[in-house]
Design an enzyme around this catalytic site. Structure first.
Site, PDB file in Angstrom:
ATOM      1  N   TRP A 112      36.768  43.397  37.032  1.00 19.17           N
ATOM      2  CA  TRP A 112      35.961  42.082  37.272  1.00 19.17           C
ATOM      3  C   TRP A 112      34.705  42.345  37.038  1.00 19.17           C
ATOM      4  O   TRP A 112      33.843  41.349  36.769  1.00 19.17           O
ATOM      5  CB  TRP A 112      36.375  41.454  38.528  1.00 19.17           C
ATOM      6  CG  TRP A 112      37.366  40.493  38.231  1.00 19.17           C
ATOM      7  CD1 TRP A 112      38.750  40.877  37.982  1.00 19.17           C
ATOM      8  CD2 TRP A 112      37.559  39.133  38.484  1.00 19.17           C
ATOM      9  NE1 TRP A 112      39.357  39.773  37.807  1.00 19.17           N
ATOM     10  CE2 TRP A 112      39.048  38.700  38.220  1.00 19.17           C
ATOM     11  CE3 TRP A 112      36.505  38.193  38.753  1.00 19.17           C
ATOM     12  CZ2 TRP A 112      39.151  37.354  38.395  1.00 19.17           C
ATOM     13  CZ3 TRP A 112      36.876  36.859  38.846  1.00 19.17           C
ATOM     14  CH2 TRP A 112      38.071  36.302  38.523  1.00 19.17           C
ATOM     15  N   TYR A 160      39.515  48.564  33.371  1.00 14.42           N
ATOM     16  CA  TYR A 160      39.867  47.315  33.715  1.00 14.42           C
ATOM     17  C   TYR A 160      39.063  46.813  35.059  1.00 14.42           C
ATOM     18  O   TYR A 160      38.979  47.651  35.842  1.00 14.42           O
ATOM     19  CB  TYR A 160      41.411  47.110  34.164  1.00 14.42           C
ATOM     20  CG  TYR A 160      41.682  45.731  34.753  1.00 14.42           C
ATOM     21  CD1 TYR A 160      41.904  44.697  33.623  1.00 14.42           C
ATOM     22  CD2 TYR A 160      41.795  45.488  36.100  1.00 14.42           C
ATOM     23  CE1 TYR A 160      42.363  43.435  34.414  1.00 14.42           C
ATOM     24  CE2 TYR A 160      42.026  44.215  36.699  1.00 14.42           C
ATOM     25  CZ  TYR A 160      42.273  43.228  35.668  1.00 14.42           C
ATOM     26  OH  TYR A 160      42.558  41.905  36.074  1.00 14.42           O
TER      27      TYR A 160
HETATM   28  N1  LIG Z   1      47.828  45.311  46.547  1.00 19.22           N
HETATM   29  C1  LIG Z   1      47.431  44.597  45.379  1.00 19.22           C
HETATM   30  N2  LIG Z   1      46.623  44.902  44.545  1.00 19.22           N
HETATM   31  C2  LIG Z   1      45.860  44.208  43.821  1.00 19.22           C
HETATM   32  C3  LIG Z   1      45.961  42.921  43.554  1.00 19.22           C
HETATM   33  C4  LIG Z   1      46.931  42.381  44.749  1.00 19.22           C
HETATM   34  O1  LIG Z   1      47.154  40.939  44.704  1.00 19.22           O
HETATM   35  N3  LIG Z   1      47.455  43.061  45.666  1.00 19.22           N
HETATM   36  N4  LIG Z   1      45.522  41.831  42.748  1.00 19.22           N
HETATM   37  C5  LIG Z   1      45.453  42.420  41.327  1.00 19.22           C
HETATM   38  C6  LIG Z   1      44.324  41.664  40.546  1.00 19.22           C
HETATM   39  S1  LIG Z   1      44.902  40.288  40.337  1.00 19.22           S
HETATM   40  C7  LIG Z   1      43.015  42.224  40.026  1.00 19.22           C
HETATM   41  S2  LIG Z   1      42.516  41.181  39.137  1.00 19.22           S
HETATM   42  C8  LIG Z   1      42.460  43.278  40.435  1.00 19.22           C
HETATM   43  C9  LIG Z   1      41.169  43.516  40.668  1.00 19.22           C
HETATM   44  O2  LIG Z   1      40.578  44.763  40.687  1.00 19.22           O
HETATM   45  P1  LIG Z   1      39.066  44.993  40.135  1.00 19.22           P
HETATM   46  O3  LIG Z   1      38.447  44.024  39.093  1.00 19.22           O
HETATM   47  O4  LIG Z   1      39.072  46.636  39.785  1.00 19.22           O
HETATM   48  O5  LIG Z   1      38.402  44.873  41.592  1.00 19.22           O
HETATM   49  P2  LIG Z   1      36.743  44.660  41.848  1.00 19.22           P
HETATM   50  O6  LIG Z   1      36.727  45.036  43.585  1.00 19.22           O
HETATM   51  O7  LIG Z   1      36.547  43.476  41.453  1.00 19.22           O
HETATM   52  O8  LIG Z   1      36.157  45.852  41.105  1.00 19.22           O
HETATM   53  C10 LIG Z   1      34.685  45.204  40.298  1.00 19.22           C
HETATM   54  C11 LIG Z   1      34.153  46.855  40.499  1.00 19.22           C
HETATM   55  O9  LIG Z   1      33.024  46.526  39.707  1.00 19.22           O
HETATM   56  C12 LIG Z   1      31.607  46.708  40.208  1.00 19.22           C
HETATM   57  N5  LIG Z   1      30.677  46.113  39.637  1.00 19.22           N
HETATM   58  C13 LIG Z   1      30.167  44.875  40.148  1.00 19.22           C
HETATM   59  N6  LIG Z   1      29.075  44.438  39.343  1.00 19.22           N
HETATM   60  C14 LIG Z   1      28.824  45.495  38.344  1.00 19.22           C
HETATM   61  C15 LIG Z   1      27.971  45.796  37.391  1.00 19.22           C
HETATM   62  O10 LIG Z   1      27.222  44.680  36.833  1.00 19.22           O
HETATM   63  N7  LIG Z   1      28.149  46.866  36.436  1.00 19.22           N
HETATM   64  C16 LIG Z   1      29.066  48.000  36.847  1.00 19.22           C
HETATM   65  N8  LIG Z   1      29.069  49.032  36.096  1.00 19.22           N
HETATM   66  N9  LIG Z   1      29.818  47.797  37.728  1.00 19.22           N
HETATM   67  C17 LIG Z   1      29.973  46.546  38.450  1.00 19.22           C
HETATM   68  C18 LIG Z   1      32.064  46.577  41.648  1.00 19.22           C
HETATM   69  O11 LIG Z   1      31.280  47.111  42.531  1.00 19.22           O
HETATM   70  C19 LIG Z   1      33.313  46.764  41.958  1.00 19.22           C
HETATM   71  O12 LIG Z   1      33.417  48.105  42.248  1.00 19.22           O
HETATM   72  O13 LIG Z   1      43.114  43.986  41.671  1.00 19.22           O
HETATM   73  C20 LIG Z   1      44.810  43.782  41.638  1.00 19.22           C
HETATM   74  N10 LIG Z   1      45.067  44.626  42.610  1.00 19.22           N
HETATM   75  N1  LIG Z   2      38.580  34.582  47.541  1.00 20.10           N
HETATM   76  C1  LIG Z   2      39.088  35.347  46.586  1.00 20.10           C
HETATM   77  N2  LIG Z   2      39.966  34.348  45.468  1.00 20.10           N
HETATM   78  C2  LIG Z   2      40.412  35.078  44.421  1.00 20.10           C
HETATM   79  C3  LIG Z   2      40.426  36.642  44.437  1.00 20.10           C
HETATM   80  C4  LIG Z   2      39.779  37.285  45.415  1.00 20.10           C
HETATM   81  O1  LIG Z   2      39.735  38.479  45.582  1.00 20.10           O
HETATM   82  N3  LIG Z   2      39.347  36.640  46.464  1.00 20.10           N
HETATM   83  N4  LIG Z   2      40.971  37.095  43.406  1.00 20.10           N
HETATM   84  C5  LIG Z   2      41.024  36.399  41.886  1.00 20.10           C
HETATM   85  C6  LIG Z   2      42.117  36.761  41.203  1.00 20.10           C
HETATM   86  S1  LIG Z   2      41.654  38.401  40.217  1.00 20.10           S
HETATM   87  C7  LIG Z   2      43.393  36.591  40.801  1.00 20.10           C
HETATM   88  S2  LIG Z   2      44.376  37.161  39.640  1.00 20.10           S
HETATM   89  C8  LIG Z   2      43.778  35.257  41.644  1.00 20.10           C
HETATM   90  C9  LIG Z   2      45.009  35.534  42.111  1.00 20.10           C
HETATM   91  O2  LIG Z   2      45.853  34.456  42.489  1.00 20.10           O
HETATM   92  P1  LIG Z   2      47.244  34.551  43.330  1.00 20.10           P
HETATM   93  O3  LIG Z   2      48.219  35.347  42.469  1.00 20.10           O
HETATM   94  O4  LIG Z   2      47.760  33.066  43.342  1.00 20.10           O
HETATM   95  O5  LIG Z   2      46.875  35.016  44.444  1.00 20.10           O
HETATM   96  P2  LIG Z   2      47.443  35.896  45.563  1.00 20.10           P
HETATM   97  O6  LIG Z   2      46.564  35.646  46.875  1.00 20.10           O
HETATM   98  O7  LIG Z   2      47.863  37.187  45.528  1.00 20.10           O
HETATM   99  O8  LIG Z   2      48.779  35.021  46.194  1.00 20.10           O
HETATM  100  C10 LIG Z   2      49.158  33.850  46.421  1.00 20.10           C
HETATM  101  C11 LIG Z   2      49.992  33.647  47.524  1.00 20.10           C
HETATM  102  O9  LIG Z   2      51.427  33.827  46.772  1.00 20.10           O
HETATM  103  C12 LIG Z   2      52.247  33.996  48.123  1.00 20.10           C
HETATM  104  N5  LIG Z   2      53.149  34.922  47.613  1.00 20.10           N
HETATM  105  C13 LIG Z   2      53.145  36.337  47.435  1.00 20.10           C
HETATM  106  N6  LIG Z   2      54.411  36.880  46.977  1.00 20.10           N
HETATM  107  C14 LIG Z   2      55.141  35.667  47.016  1.00 20.10           C
HETATM  108  C15 LIG Z   2      56.588  35.563  46.544  1.00 20.10           C
HETATM  109  O10 LIG Z   2      57.434  36.461  46.334  1.00 20.10           O
HETATM  110  N7  LIG Z   2      57.019  34.162  46.575  1.00 20.10           N
HETATM  111  C16 LIG Z   2      56.147  33.225  46.819  1.00 20.10           C
HETATM  112  N8  LIG Z   2      56.686  31.979  46.687  1.00 20.10           N
HETATM  113  N9  LIG Z   2      54.958  33.394  47.220  1.00 20.10           N
HETATM  114  C17 LIG Z   2      54.669  34.748  47.381  1.00 20.10           C
HETATM  115  C18 LIG Z   2      51.390  34.700  49.066  1.00 20.10           C
HETATM  116  O11 LIG Z   2      51.546  34.467  50.416  1.00 20.10           O
HETATM  117  C19 LIG Z   2      49.601  34.527  48.535  1.00 20.10           C
HETATM  118  O12 LIG Z   2      49.133  34.073  49.472  1.00 20.10           O
HETATM  119  O13 LIG Z   2      42.996  34.843  42.792  1.00 20.10           O
HETATM  120  C20 LIG Z   2      41.818  34.850  42.433  1.00 20.10           C
HETATM  121  N10 LIG Z   2      41.045  34.344  43.649  1.00 20.10           N
HETATM  122 MO   LIG Z   3      43.502  39.099  39.028  1.00 24.52          MO
END
Ligand SMILES: Nc1nc2c(c(=O)[nH]1)N[C@H]1C(S)=C(S)[C@@H](COP(=O)(O)OP(=O)(O)OC[C@H]3O[C@@H](n4cnc5c(=O)[nH]c(N)nc54)[C@H](O)[C@@H]3O)O[C@H]1N2
Ligand SMILES: Nc1nc2c(c(=O)[nH]1)N[C@H]1C(S)=C(S)[C@@H](COP(=O)(O)OP(=O)(O)OC[C@H]3O[C@@H](n4cnc5c(=O)[nH]c(N)nc54)[C@H](O)[C@@H]3O)O[C@H]1N2
Ligand SMILES: [Mo]
Length: 748
Positions: A116, A114
């Site tokens: 991005w 999994y």
């Molecule tokens: N505590 C907490 N944890 C979370 C979340 C949260 O809100 N709170 N959010 C969750 C969510 S929504 C998501 S989507 C995940 C995201 O989790 P990930 O998608 O696993 O996070 P990234 O850091 O985007 O990891 C992408 C990796 O791909 C590598 N990469 C980039 N380009 C390439 C390429 O061309 N080839 C290869 N082989 N590798 C490449 C980058 O160096 C990086 O290590 O995290 C989750 N974890």
């Molecule tokens: N700059 C930047 N943008 C991103 C990403 C990133 O890594 N960097 N990741 C992308 C990805 S993969 C995803 S999935 C999306 C995720 O998008 P979201 O899920 O919307 O992202 P978060 O920042 O985890 O959460 C949004 C807000 O929800 C609030 N929140 C947390 N817990 C609670 C709760 O229990 N109740 C309420 N009402 N609010 C709460 C937090 O204050 C937080 O700022 O963002 C995307 N956009």
């Molecule tokens: Mo995500």
């Protein structure tokens, strides 16, 4: 190398940029001419492309190289690495695949992988990995995402589909013209709108939000964080306890019933099972009415605030937005189900600018009015192996081979994993309870990763295959989520000995005798032209003429013409519920789902339900515990480019910032900038305090994304996933619950 008459272009999940190159090195990334609100994230890559954190050559962990698969696995993360040639590493990997296939079968290869990765339709790391493994018999996969697993599984039971509705979110222009009240659970965090999966040409979230405000839309920010809506929007702030949105939503629904503010005709025509739900709301069986007074205690709000909000929602043209973060908490299925139900009770779904929306500004494409286009992906082939995990069950998979798990009404078994292969994701960023993962990570014989930088994933691997970044290869940014098609130019030669993921798999495919099957004798450019060609044909069917390949490459980008009509989610269904019936068993919105009810899950009954989360401020172990929100970082995408200049510039005294309310800081005698230890029974990390009234009392906020770096078991960089719990949202979706987390904070 630039023979083009235009600037070099690149595309990333955070936007499109013009690239400057000097002496074979990338020297700057600057805003794309079409982008009105370019993200500052992009330039963060410049310094680290060839810095000390870059993986320059194939590497194998010393014990593994000397003693074979399964050797000294507890030394993963601390063992030395030995540099090998591509030919040697190709043999090592090919032999290991053959051994595991032969002795244990392809089920023993976990390549859910999994993550991005990077933008670019062809060089998508997971697609390359999966296609390759499908050529050699398949792999154990993963389903759903960390973003919103709970919604992906529950919403199809309620609305027939999740993704389809998400892709047709009511557009911002429709909100601007028709909405009066926008109630945003989890806010509208512009920091997140920088991102759009697969790339974006123009960031529209900020101007859309401000235009809506200017047009008179009133915003309400329901969140523990005031800053989840820009201050200038002047939103009302409902600072509820984290992880209690379901209780608030139920009480708003309850108020609508007792004050007779329901749209009964909408409920009769478009929904199923409201009677069963209303019995629950009124407390007919459990004698607990889910009233405003009931929720006020749970959410730590006043009864009046809830009642007033319910009345306002019933009298105004209202849009309810539920952020994706609400799914990433214990019982994360419930807030989405409750919000859809509340919107149905208000009767405004499918009408201009109102109803329900899933996460405005969670990404740039939510509410971006665009034509629906269909572009092909790089074909992955067919996976013959049926074993899979819900994506966030990775530690369980490694820990408990042979154990059963529930998922969406069925029982499945975890296979026994011998090889883990990650390409384009970082489990030491994304997964919860990382100490538990680190332990389980010792079990497989072999861990392979394709990476470009020495992050924790690379460090915890046995075999590290160094890949290029998207600036070192040509590709296309082509995604139905965005109207811009962008040529991704190869700006510089691959750094060190790094190879494109495609070439890495081609090499190993050759060793395993499946190179032709993998490449179909096509070069990367052939594949890209092929994908473009099919896109052109499909665009023509939508009445859009894409330029010829040569003209596209010459110009560097193309924009699909704007959609003239506003997009309104579920408009067809509301206009004609018979002809456009939802794909639910009843064809209607299922407020009660017979299907889910029959699964007999205690943790996910047949209608929206309040269930106490695993841990929350309503029931702390002791009064000093705080709720930790680890939301998305504003200065990077997840862990990507945490080592780059943009993310590093935001570190406070070299550490990740932790936002804390002045009262909580005072109680702990903490000053601005002071280093603290955040800890709980699962683990701990270090951060630097920022004191702010933007965060409600008893809650702290620390962004995800800091690279895991352990010293004496403590993450000194401030990765919050050392502390977050690893448990499924429920037996239904088994999604991750990072946002449900209590911690202690003390001076270091
Ligand atoms: N505590 C907490 N944890 C979370 C979340 C949260 O809100 N709170 N959010 C969750 C969510 S929504 C998501 S989507 C995940 C995201 O989790 P990930 O998608 O696993 O996070 P990234 O850091 O985007 O990891 C992408 C990796 O791909 C590598 N990469 C980039 N380009 C390439 C390429 O061309 N080839 C290869 N082989 N590798 C490449 C980058 O160096 C990086 O290590 O995290 C989750 N974890
Ligand atoms: N700059 C930047 N943008 C991103 C990403 C990133 O890594 N960097 N990741 C992308 C990805 S993969 C995803 S999935 C999306 C995720 O998008 P979201 O899920 O919307 O992202 P978060 O920042 O985890 O959460 C949004 C807000 O929800 C609030 N929140 C947390 N817990 C609670 C709760 O229990 N109740 C309420 N009402 N609010 C709460 C937090 O204050 C937080 O700022 O963002 C995307 N956009
Ligand atoms: Mo995500």
């Amino acid at each position: 190398m630039n023979e083009l008459s235009r600037s070099l272009l690149t595309s990333a999940h955070w936007g499109t940029y013009e690239v400057k190159v000097s002496n074979g090195r990338v020297t700057s990334l600057s805003a794309f001419s079409e982008d009105e609100d370019s993200s500052p994230i992009g330039p963060g890559i410049v310094d680290v492309m060839d810095g000390p954190s870059r993986i320059m050559a194939p590497m194998v962990r010393k014990s593994w190289l000397e003693n074979g698969p399964g050797s000294n696995t507890s030394k993963r993360g601390s063992d030395k690495f030995v540099q090998v040639t591509w030919d040697e590493v190709g043999d090592l990997v090919a032999n290991e695949i053959s051994r595991v296939k032969h002795n244990f079968g392809n089920e023993a290869i976990f390549a859910g992988s999994y993550g991005w990765a990077s933008a670019g339709r062809f060089h998508h790391a997971q697609s390359q990995l999966k296609r390759f493994l499908n050529c050699v018999g398949g792999y154990t996969s993963s389903v759903n995402t960390y973003s919103f697993a709970a919604a992906e599984v529950v919403v199809p039971h309620i609305l027939g589909s999740f993704r389809e509705h998400l892709d047709r979110s009511t557009s911002w222009d429709s909100i601007e013209k028709n909405c009066e009240l926008f109630v945003a659970f989890g806010g509208i965090p512009l920091k997140n709108g920088q991102i759009s999966q697969g790339g974006t040409g123009n960031h529209i979230q900020r101007s859309s939000l401000f235009r809506a405000r200017k047009a008179g839309v009133k915003f309400v920010n329901v969140s523990p964080l005031k800053s989840d809506i820009d201050d200038r929007i002047d939103a009302d702030w409902i600072d509820l306890r984290p992880s209690t949105d379901t209780a608030l939503l139920l009480s708003l629904a309850h108020t609508l019933i007792v004050e007779e503010l329901l749209d009964t005709s909408f409920l009769n025509n478009y929904t199923e099972g409201f009677d069963k739900f209303s019995k629950y709301l009124l407390g007919k069986d459990d004698k607990i009415p889910k009233s405003a007074a009931w929720a006020a205690k749970i959410c730590d709000l006043t009864e009046n605030k809830i009642i007033n909000l319910a009345r306002l929602m019933a009298t105004k043209k209202t849009m309810i937005s539920v952020s994706w973060s609400l799914t990433r908490q214990d019982h994360g299925e419930q807030p989405f189900w409750a919000a859809i139900t509340l919107a149905a009770m208000l009767g405004q779904i499918g009408r201009p600018g109102t109803g329900i929306g899933f996460g405005y500004s969670a990404m740039n494409h939510i509410g971006l009015n665009r034509k629906e286009m269909h572009y092909p992906a790089f074909p992955q082939g067919v996976n013959k192996i049926k074993s899979f995990i819900p994506v966030a069950r990775i530690t369980d998979l490694l820990e408990k081979p042979g154990a059963e798990f529930n998922y969406n009404g069925q029982k499945y078994t975890y296979p026994d994993t011998k090889i883990v292969w990650w390409a384009g994701g970082n489990p030491f960023h994304h997964h919860q309870d990382l100490n538990r993962l680190i332990n389980a990570w010792k079990k497989p014989d072999t861990i392979i990763s394709n990476e470009w930088c020495w992050n924790a994933l690379a460090q915890y691997s046995d075999i590290v295959l160094p890949c290029t970044t998207s600036l070192e290869r040509s590709d296309l940014s082509l995604t139905p989520k965005d109207p811009y098609l962008v040529v991704m130019d190869k700006a510089v030669e691959p750094v060190g000995e790094s190879k494109d993921d495609h070439d890495i798999f081609k090499l190993i495919a050759g060793k395993l005798g499946v190179e032709e099957e993998f490449t179909e004798n096509k070069s990367p450019e052939d594949w890209q032209k092929w994908m473009y060609d099919i896109s052109r044909q499909s665009a023509a069917k939508e009445g859009v003429e894409l330029p010829s390949w040569n003209n596209f490459v010459r110009d560097g980008w193309f924009k699909i013409p704007d959609l003239e009509n506003q997009t309104i989610m579920m408009e067809d269904f509301v206009k004609d519920p018979k002809k456009f019936a939802l794909s639910t068993p009843s064809g209607k919105i299922e407020i009660f789902s017979e299907t889910i009810s029959k699964f007999r899950y205690q943790d996910c009954p047949g209608h929206p339900f309040w269930i106490e989360p695993l841990e929350w401020l309503g029931n702390p172990r002791n009064s000093s515990q705080l709720h930790m929100i680890s939301n998305q970082p504003k200065n990077k995408l997840h862990s990507q480019l945490d080592h780059g200049s943009v993310s590093q510039a935001d570190k406070l005294n070299g550490h990740e910032q932790l936002l804390m309310n002045p009262g909580d800081a005072k109680e702990r005698k903490l000053n601005e900038g002071q280093l603290v230890r955040i800890s709980n029974s699962r683990g701990s990390c270090i951060a630097a305090v920022t004191i702010s009234n933007d965060v409600m009392k008893k809650v702290i906020q620390i962004s995800t994304g800091a690279w895991m770096k352990l010293e004496n078991g403590i993450c000194i960089n401030g990765n919050p996933n050392l502390l977050t719990p690893d448990k499924g949202t429920s037996s239904l979706a088994q999604g991750p619950i990072a946002h449900t987390c209590l911690v202690e904070v003390e001076a270091l």
